[in-house]
Enzyme design. Structure first.
Site, PDB file in Angstrom:
ATOM      1  N   GLY A 256     -58.498  -4.647  41.830  1.00 36.26           N
ATOM      2  CA  GLY A 256     -58.089  -3.847  40.684  1.00 36.26           C
ATOM      3  C   GLY A 256     -57.674  -2.465  41.141  1.00 36.26           C
ATOM      4  CB  CYS A 257     -58.064   0.841  39.555  1.00 39.50           C
ATOM      5  SG  CYS A 257     -57.812   2.584  39.945  1.00 39.50           S
ATOM      6  CG  PHE A 258     -55.677   2.219  44.981  1.00 43.72           C
ATOM      7  CD1 PHE A 258     -55.731   3.294  44.123  1.00 43.72           C
ATOM      8  CD2 PHE A 258     -54.460   1.943  45.607  1.00 43.72           C
ATOM      9  CE1 PHE A 258     -54.623   4.078  43.875  1.00 43.72           C
ATOM     10  CE2 PHE A 258     -53.336   2.722  45.376  1.00 43.72           C
ATOM     11  CZ  PHE A 258     -53.419   3.798  44.493  1.00 43.72           C
TER      12      PHE A 258
END
EC number: 1.8.4.11
Length: 191
Positions: free
Chosen positions: A20-22
């Site tokens: 997902g979002c890094f």
């Protein structure tokens, strides 16, 4: 001193993971004992030198990922994977929570044949144990030998949670994820 540093560097391994979002994945792995560096970036797409704006457009094929450099004598790759699978939802296709799009897919970019085999074995074990309520959809990619390049994200995306802990997304999405990690993997926290 320099010789010791070279020997230490040679002993390190690299994992490239998309959860997902890094910013979230980076925040978790920055706290893991045996991890030497975590860099946010992009992998798995068709565009060279992608930018955040291009990747967020959803047309480059890249996933937001982190490159984790770790000491396997301190934390084996299998435990890196255990943390990875426990700190994101590997059962949702091209999304994590409210973050939707192919750039948020769950992915393991295996840096060696051994990592590729270990990722597959981990997924099979988690599936057999019914750890998740739905099938795991994590993409496992053979990225060994540079087959799938890692592109470092822009500077403003590095150390995001550390630098912006009060920012809305950090407070409401990343902070609870980090707290869950710290509770479950207390034995793996950096001193």
């Amino acid at each position: 001193m320099q010789e010791s540093t070279m020997t230490e560097r040679q002993a390190l391994e690299t994992a490239v993971l998309g959860g997902g979002c890094f910013w979230c994945t980076e925040a978790v792995f920055q706290q893991v004992q045996g991890v030497h560096s975590v860099v946010s970036g992009y992998a798995g797409g068709h565009l060279e030198r992608p930018t955040y704006r291009a990747v967020c457009g959803g047309d480059t094929g890249h996933a937001e990922v982190v490159r984790v450099e770790f000491d396997p004598a301190v934390i084996p790759y299998r435990e890196i994977l255990d943390i990875f699978f426990a700190t994101h939802d590997p059962t949702t296709l091209e999304r994590q929570g409210n973050d939707i799009g192919p750039q948020y897919r769950s992915a393991v970019f295996a840096q060696s044949p051994e990592q590729f085999a270990e990722a597959g074995a981990t997924i099979r074990a988690l599936s057999a144990a019914n750890v998740f309520d739905a099938p795991i959809v994590t993409e496992v990619v053979d990225a060994s030998g540079g087959k799938v390049p890692f592109w470092q994200a822009e500077d403003e995306h590095q150390n995001y949670f550390r630098d912006h802990p009060a920012q809305g997304y950090c407070a409401f999405v990343i902070s609870p994820k980090v707290a869950k990690f710290r509770e479950r993997f207390a034995h793996r926290l950096q001193a």
